[in-house]
Motif scaffolding. Structure first.
Motif, PDB file in Angstrom:
ATOM      1  N   ALA A 218       0.819  -1.216   0.000  1.00 50.91           N
ATOM      2  CA  ALA A 218       0.000   0.000   0.000  1.00 50.91           C
ATOM      3  C   ALA A 218       0.849   1.260   0.000  1.00 50.91           C
ATOM      4  CB  ALA A 218      -0.918   0.009   1.211  1.00 50.91           C
ATOM      5  N   GLN A 219       2.120   1.140   0.419  1.00 48.79           N
ATOM      6  CA  GLN A 219       2.999   2.305   0.531  1.00 48.79           C
ATOM      7  C   GLN A 219       2.292   3.411   1.321  1.00 48.79           C
ATOM      8  OE1 GLN A 219       4.180   2.897  -3.744  1.00 48.79           O
ATOM      9  NE2 GLN A 219       6.229   2.558  -2.918  1.00 48.79           N
ATOM     10  N   LEU A 220       2.052   3.143   2.583  1.00 50.41           N
ATOM     11  CA  LEU A 220       1.330   4.069   3.446  1.00 50.41           C
ATOM     12  C   LEU A 220       1.997   5.438   3.495  1.00 50.41           C
ATOM     13  CD1 LEU A 220       0.536   1.864   6.577  1.00 50.41           C
ATOM     14  CD2 LEU A 220      -1.004   2.462   4.709  1.00 50.41           C
ATOM     15  N   THR A 221       1.172   6.452   3.409  1.00 50.06           N
ATOM     16  CA  THR A 221       1.681   7.799   3.658  1.00 50.06           C
ATOM     17  C   THR A 221       1.722   8.029   5.160  1.00 50.06           C
ATOM     18  OG1 THR A 221      -0.505   8.839   3.653  1.00 50.06           O
ATOM     19  CG2 THR A 221       0.618   8.631   1.521  1.00 50.06           C
ATOM     20  N   VAL A 222       2.386   9.091   5.565  1.00 50.12           N
ATOM     21  CA  VAL A 222       2.457   9.420   6.991  1.00 50.12           C
ATOM     22  C   VAL A 222       1.056   9.645   7.550  1.00 50.12           C
ATOM     23  CG1 VAL A 222       3.233  11.168   8.643  1.00 50.12           C
ATOM     24  CG2 VAL A 222       4.775  10.386   6.826  1.00 50.12           C
ATOM     25  N   GLU A 223       0.201  10.324   6.764  1.00 52.73           N
ATOM     26  CA  GLU A 223      -1.159  10.591   7.225  1.00 52.73           C
ATOM     27  C   GLU A 223      -1.944   9.292   7.390  1.00 52.73           C
ATOM     28  OE1 GLU A 223      -5.044  13.340   6.018  1.00 52.73           O
ATOM     29  OE2 GLU A 223      -3.418  13.025   4.578  1.00 52.73           O
ATOM     30  N   GLU A 224      -1.804   8.369   6.444  1.00 57.47           N
ATOM     31  CA  GLU A 224      -2.511   7.092   6.532  1.00 57.47           C
ATOM     32  C   GLU A 224      -2.019   6.274   7.716  1.00 57.47           C
ATOM     33  OE1 GLU A 224      -3.405   6.529   1.740  1.00 57.47           O
ATOM     34  OE2 GLU A 224      -1.546   5.774   2.633  1.00 57.47           O
ATOM     35  N   LEU A 225      -0.710   6.324   7.997  1.00 65.42           N
ATOM     36  CA  LEU A 225      -0.176   5.609   9.140  1.00 65.42           C
ATOM     37  C   LEU A 225      -0.783   6.148  10.436  1.00 65.42           C
ATOM     38  CD1 LEU A 225       3.265   4.223   9.743  1.00 65.42           C
ATOM     39  CD2 LEU A 225       2.430   5.853  11.440  1.00 65.42           C
ATOM     40  N   HIS A 226      -0.950   7.470  10.502  1.00 70.77           N
ATOM     41  CA  HIS A 226      -1.557   8.060  11.698  1.00 70.77           C
ATOM     42  C   HIS A 226      -3.011   7.604  11.868  1.00 70.77           C
ATOM     43  CE1 HIS A 226       1.558  11.563  11.637  1.00 70.77           C
ATOM     44  NE2 HIS A 226       2.029  10.478  12.223  1.00 70.77           N
ATOM     45  N   ILE A 227      -3.701   7.422  10.753  1.00 69.57           N
ATOM     46  CA  ILE A 227      -5.079   6.919  10.825  1.00 69.57           C
ATOM     47  C   ILE A 227      -5.100   5.523  11.441  1.00 69.57           C
ATOM     48  CG2 ILE A 227      -7.059   6.143   9.449  1.00 69.57           C
ATOM     49  CD1 ILE A 227      -6.397   8.425   7.480  1.00 69.57           C
ATOM     50  N   TRP A 228      -4.195   4.662  10.966  1.00 71.32           N
ATOM     51  CA  TRP A 228      -4.139   3.298  11.512  1.00 71.32           C
ATOM     52  C   TRP A 228      -3.762   3.320  12.982  1.00 71.32           C
ATOM     53  CZ3 TRP A 228      -6.005  -1.117   9.920  1.00 71.32           C
ATOM     54  CH2 TRP A 228      -6.301  -1.276   8.557  1.00 71.32           C
ATOM     55  N   ARG A 229      -2.863   4.217  13.369  1.00 69.33           N
ATOM     56  CA  ARG A 229      -2.502   4.351  14.775  1.00 69.33           C
ATOM     57  C   ARG A 229      -3.735   4.750  15.607  1.00 69.33           C
ATOM     58  NH1 ARG A 229       2.444   3.248  17.528  1.00 69.33           N
ATOM     59  NH2 ARG A 229       4.219   3.739  16.195  1.00 69.33           N
ATOM     60  N   GLY A 230      -4.537   5.635  15.047  1.00 77.04           N
ATOM     61  CA  GLY A 230      -5.757   6.056  15.734  1.00 77.04           C
ATOM     62  C   GLY A 230      -6.734   4.917  15.917  1.00 77.04           C
ATOM     63  N   ILE A 231      -6.826   4.041  14.905  1.00 81.34           N
ATOM     64  CA  ILE A 231      -7.701   2.867  15.006  1.00 81.34           C
ATOM     65  C   ILE A 231      -7.216   1.950  16.129  1.00 81.34           C
ATOM     66  CG2 ILE A 231      -8.434   0.760  13.818  1.00 81.34           C
ATOM     67  CD1 ILE A 231      -8.339   2.396  11.193  1.00 81.34           C
ATOM     68  N   ALA A 232      -5.898   1.759  16.188  1.00 79.65           N
ATOM     69  CA  ALA A 232      -5.336   0.882  17.232  1.00 79.65           C
ATOM     70  C   ALA A 232      -5.605   1.476  18.617  1.00 79.65           C
ATOM     71  CB  ALA A 232      -3.841   0.705  17.008  1.00 79.65           C
ATOM     72  N   ARG A 233      -5.437   2.787  18.757  1.00 79.65           N
ATOM     73  CA  ARG A 233      -5.697   3.430  20.052  1.00 79.65           C
ATOM     74  C   ARG A 233      -7.157   3.264  20.458  1.00 79.65           C
ATOM     75  NH1 ARG A 233      -2.103   7.369  18.121  1.00 79.65           N
ATOM     76  NH2 ARG A 233      -3.838   8.606  17.275  1.00 79.65           N
ATOM     77  N   ALA A 234      -8.070   3.425  19.492  1.00 79.50           N
ATOM     78  CA  ALA A 234      -9.500   3.285  19.789  1.00 79.50           C
ATOM     79  C   ALA A 234      -9.830   1.860  20.217  1.00 79.50           C
ATOM     80  CB  ALA A 234     -10.321   3.680  18.561  1.00 79.50           C
ATOM     81  N   MET A 235      -9.201   0.885  19.570  1.00 81.38           N
ATOM     82  CA  MET A 235      -9.428  -0.517  19.932  1.00 81.38           C
ATOM     83  C   MET A 235      -8.959  -0.789  21.367  1.00 81.38           C
ATOM     84  SD  MET A 235      -8.208  -2.220  16.330  1.00 81.38           S
ATOM     85  CE  MET A 235      -8.204  -3.915  16.914  1.00 81.38           C
ATOM     86  N   LEU A 236      -7.777  -0.267  21.716  1.00 79.64           N
ATOM     87  CA  LEU A 236      -7.254  -0.469  23.058  1.00 79.64           C
ATOM     88  C   LEU A 236      -8.112   0.231  24.106  1.00 79.64           C
ATOM     89  CD1 LEU A 236      -3.456  -0.053  22.276  1.00 79.64           C
ATOM     90  CD2 LEU A 236      -4.553  -2.124  23.181  1.00 79.64           C
ATOM     91  N   LYS A 237      -8.568   1.417  23.775  1.00 81.39           N
ATOM     92  CA  LYS A 237      -9.415   2.169  24.710  1.00 81.39           C
ATOM     93  C   LYS A 237     -10.730   1.441  24.951  1.00 81.39           C
ATOM     94  CE  LYS A 237     -11.523   6.741  25.353  1.00 81.39           C
ATOM     95  NZ  LYS A 237     -11.696   8.106  24.754  1.00 81.39           N
TER      96      LYS A 237
END
Length: 257
Positions: A218-237
């Protein structure tokens, strides 16, 4: 230069909308011929519908006759639906505009685009003052256009004939996430997937390597990587919240016992 002429307009909103239509296509000269309201250029509805094109309204002029409105123009185009027994030739806008735009600079016309009132259109006398009648191609069963819509269509076609404006696409941050950032994301996702019991840490199999390959393709952009990080944080929360609720329920049960 291009002048937009509105004859005997009756609705302030149409004047404001016409000004907005002009501005987005890069035109600025507006002349009103005997509008229904003498103060139409400063009415609240006019200014509201102009939506950022107040400068067009501020420079607009009001005159008493079409003759005055056409002063200085060398080619006038009427917009009229009703066929006349005689008068200027009827042309399709794009074809006529292409001809006008192709003229050498030294013989280029000062063009006027003339629009009739919402209720009555243009009178024969006003049409006869023009060099051509523009007929916007519409469905044969219903060809009635709102005044401001007609202004927008012709402003667009004329601007395109003049060369148009370059399209400037608004793109997201193009920077690609580097390899360490992707590995950090994978560790974050692993923690979140374990928390929601999707991933068994004792038997992870090939999930994480497959995700690694997916992100590489997918060649993630920095912005897309931050989106995935946000998903992971929401899952943990969410997982922590559910765990807290479960613990509270168990504690209450022991107290009752």
């Amino acid at each position: 230069m291009t002048r937009f002429v509105l004859i005997q307009t009756s609705h302030p909103g149409n004047v404001g909308s016409a000004a907005r239509a002009m501005k987005v296509m890069g035109f600025s000269e507006l002349v009103l011929v005997a509008p229904r309201f003498a103060d139409v250029l400063c009415q609240e509805e006019t200014v509201a519908m102009a939506s950022g094109a107040a400068d067009i309204l501020a420079r607009a002029r009001i005159v008493a006759t079409l003759e005055e409105a056409l002063d200085g123009c060398t080619f006038a185009c009427a917009t009229a639906m009703t066929p006349r027994d005689f008068g200027p030739p009827v042309r399709e806008p794009r074809a006529l505009f292409a001809d006008l735009a192709a003229a050498p600079a030294e013989s280029a016309h000062k063009l006027a685009l003339v629009f009739g009132s919402e209720r009555y259109g243009m009178s024969n006398e006003d049409v006869y003052r023009c060099h051509a009648v523009l007929s916007i191609p519409t469905h044969p069963d219903y060809g009635s256009l709102n005044l401001a819509q007609a202004v927008q269509l012709l402003a667009y076609d004329w601007r395109q004939a003049l060369g148009g404006f370059p399209v400037q696409a608004r793109t997201a941050d193009p920077r690609l996430a580097d390899a360490p950032a992707v590995q950090g994301l994978l560790r974050h996702l692993e923690e979140a997937l374990v928390a929601v019991e999707y991933l068994d840490p004792a038997a992870p199999k090939k999930l994480l390597p497959r995700l690694n390959q997916l992100f590489n393709r997918a060649q993630l952009t920095v912005e897309e990587l931050h989106i995935w990080r946000g998903i992971a944080r929401a899952m943990l929360k969410q997982s922590a919240a559910l765990a807290g609720t479960s613990a509270t329920g168990k504690s209450g049960a022991r107290d009752e016992a």
